[in-house]
Every structure is written in structure tokens, then in C-alpha cells.
Design an enzyme around this catalytic site. Structure first.
Site, PDB file in Angstrom:
ATOM      1  CG  HIS A 166      -0.172   0.139   2.537  1.00 21.76           C
ATOM      2  ND1 HIS A 166       0.457  -0.926   3.121  1.00 21.76           N
ATOM      3  CD2 HIS A 166       0.054   1.202   3.348  1.00 21.76           C
ATOM      4  CE1 HIS A 166       1.037  -0.537   4.249  1.00 21.76           C
ATOM      5  NE2 HIS A 166       0.820   0.763   4.407  1.00 21.76           N
ATOM      6  CG  ASP A 224       1.338   4.987   4.922  1.00 22.94           C
ATOM      7  OD1 ASP A 224       0.930   3.826   4.899  1.00 22.94           O
ATOM      8  OD2 ASP A 224       2.435   5.329   5.435  1.00 22.94           O
ATOM      9  CG  HIS A 251       4.952   1.162   3.087  1.00 23.45           C
ATOM     10  ND1 HIS A 251       4.503   2.380   2.621  1.00 23.45           N
ATOM     11  CD2 HIS A 251       4.280   0.947   4.229  1.00 23.45           C
ATOM     12  CE1 HIS A 251       3.616   2.872   3.459  1.00 23.45           C
ATOM     13  NE2 HIS A 251       3.442   2.019   4.449  1.00 23.45           N
ATOM     14  NE  ARG A 275       2.168   6.444   9.578  1.00 20.55           N
ATOM     15  CZ  ARG A 275       1.095   6.106   8.861  1.00 20.55           C
ATOM     16  NH1 ARG A 275       0.991   4.907   8.338  1.00 20.55           N
ATOM     17  NH2 ARG A 275       0.117   6.954   8.682  1.00 20.55           N
TER      18      ARG A 275
END
Ligand code: OGA
Ligand code: MN
Length: 287
Positions: A106, A108, A260, A275
């Protein structure tokens, strides 16, 4: 910190670079990393798609300060935050949990009208083995398309949505449990299939299997056929690099330039990542 100490070494032919000779804790010191170092990192980020840093045992404050060198923080709507740090999302898998976050390929936040520019992921606890993250270049994937396929997709747009992933009825959200929340914040948008990278102008294939629900104006069958053809090309073309984490490693990826996915191959072990995601700019079609 002078730029002379910085070393940038490509990780693979098409994606990723290792950055060494820098102490990211300096990001929170007066004056931060300084404009020269910041510019070098920014250029390398756009050029390589993902930057890897080793041995950066920085605090959450230093992590925030580093991210703010590049853009304002874009708080993820669905991930649980780190206690006391609403700007830091917790990417966690407990020992007894089965499902991980980000386990399929995917990009983000593509369900947002102005998707996040990128993410800066810091490893806090890693399993003894496994738990790698795989990255690939959607710029290299675009370049390697046939001219026919480039012409077919040149002016197409796709629908992107978060509902089937983070919504109240989403199986994935149920499996992930309280690591996700705020199901009412789901939504969607459309983006061109081919975007122009905001820094380099390079053409990027901008579809991903996690959030794209179809091609605008196409039937479900036609749309699924073309998207699957593109996805097979993207994952099988050798445009990738698989990164092995250590505690204190950082991966800083560019959401316009990469896909990723996180491997879920460490049953019975805990993995905790922090994150921070930074804001993007409006995307332009390449055509
Ligand atoms: C993410 C994600 C990958 C990982 O944080 O967006 O997909 O390896 N994480 O944890
Ligand atoms: Mn992700």
C-alpha cells in the site's frame, strides 16, 4: 553538523538509500539540523523514495522535531497515538495478536484529497527475527510499462477509499481491534493513475491495492482487470528493496514515490514502531 559528514548510499537499483554520518537527535537542538543538511536529506528522499537511518535512539520529542524539518505533521485519523504524543501513531503488534498493521502492499493515506507526503517510522521494539518492511518504486514501475499501457492510463483517474479498511464494517479493523479507531472518519477521493512527483516531476504510478476501489467511469470488471495487471507489474518487476530493522532504525518514505508492506512472520513476538506522517501538497496529473 556539516553536510560533508553525511553519506548517502543507494540500497538497491531502484529504491532506497542508507543515510549515515548524522545524529538525528540534533533535530531538536537549537537551530535543528540546519538548512543545508535538511536540503540534502530532502533531495535524497525525493530521489531514492525511502531513506534508512541506523542507530538513532531518539526521543519522541526529537522524532517530532526531525519530522517538522520537512512539513507539518499530518495526524493519522485511525491509528492509536503514542501516550502524550498525539502526532505520533503507534504501529504495534502484541505477542498474542495475529494481525499486523500494513501487512499488504500500500501507500499511506491515498484516500485523502491531499495525501500525506511521507512517513518517518522508528523501530522501538523488534522481533528477534522477521518483521521486515518491503518497499518498491512506483516511478521505476511506471517507466517500465509498455508504451501502450502508458497511453491507456495517461488520463485515467481512480477512486480511493478508507471505508473498507478502517470503517465500522471493515473486517481488517475488527481484527486489528483497539489499535484502530475513529471509524466515522472514513472517506474517499479520486486521484490520477499517473501523478507528477511534487519535487522531481518524475511520473509515478499512483494506484495501490489497499485503498483503490476502481477506475473512474469504468465497469467493475474492466477496472479490476486493468488494476490487477498494473499491480502484478508493480510487484514483480524487481523495483523493490526489503529492509531489516534494528531497534533505533528509521525508514522515511515518500508516499508519492513508493509502496510498502510489513511482513507478519514473527508469531509470539512483539513489534512496536512509532510513525510520524507529514503533510503533502495537492497532486498533479502527469498528463
Ligand atoms: C505504516 C506501515 C509498516 C511496518 O506505518 O504505515 O505500513 O513495517 N508500517 O510497520
Ligand atoms: Mn503504511
Amino acid at each position: 553538523m556539516t553536510t560533508q559528514q553525511l553519506t548517502i548510499e543507494p540500497a538497491s537499483e531502484h529504491v532506497g538509500a542508507f543515510v549515515s554520518g548524522i545524529d538525528l537527535a540534533q533535530a531538536a537542538a537549537p537551530g535543528g539540523l540546519g538548512p543545508e543538511t535538511t536540503a540534502v536529506i530532502k533531495d535524497a528522499w525525493a530521489k531514492h523514495g525511502v531513506l534508512f537511518f541506523r542507530e538513532q535512539p531518539i526521543t519522541p520529542e526529537q522524532h517530532m522535531a526531525f519530522a517538522e524539518h520537512f512539513a507539518a505533521i499530518d495526524i493519522n485519523k485511525f491509528f492509536a497515538a503514542v501516550d502524550g504524543f498525539p502526532g505520533i501513531a503507534q504501529v504495534l503488534k502484541e505477542k498474542d495478536q495475529e494481525h499486523n498493521i500494513g501487512g499488504g502492499w500500500h501507500t499511506d493515506h491515498t484516500y485523502d484529497a491531499v495525501p500525506a507526503r511521507g512517513s518517518i517510522l522508528l523501530a522501538r521494539e523488534t522481533p528477534a527475527t522477521g518483521g521486515d518492511t518491503h518497499f518498491l518504486s512506483v516511478g521505476a514501475a511506471y517507466d517500465a510499462l509498455t508504451e501502450d499501457l502508458k497511453a491507456t492510463i495517461a488520463t485515467l483517474e481512480a477512486h480511493h477509499s478508507s471505508e473498507h479498511v478502517f470503517g465500522a464494517k471493515a473486517e481488517h479493523a475488527k481484527e486489528i481491534g483497539d489499535r484502530f479507531g475513529n471509524a466515522d472518519a472514513v472517506g474517499g477521493t479520486t486521484h490520477p493513475l499517473v501523478i507528477k512527483h511534487p519535487e522531481t516531476g518524475r511520473k509515478m504510478l499512483y494506484v495501490n491495492a489497499a485503498f483503490v476501489t476502481g477506475i473512474v467511469g469504468w465497469s467493475d470488471d474492466e477496472s479490476t482487470d486493468l488494476l490487477n495487471q498494473l499491480y502484478r507489474h508493480i510487484v514483480n518487476g524487481g523495483f523493490d528493496y526489503r529492509f531489516e530493522w534494528e531497534v533505533g532504525s528509521i525508514a522515511m518514505w515518500d508516499n508519492c514515490a513508493t509502496w510498502h508492506m510489513a511482513y507478519n512472520d514473527y508469531p509470539g513476538q512483539r513489534r512496536l514502531m512509532h510513525r510520524i506522517t507529514v503533510e503533502g501538497v495537492a497532486l498533479d496529473a502527469a498528463a
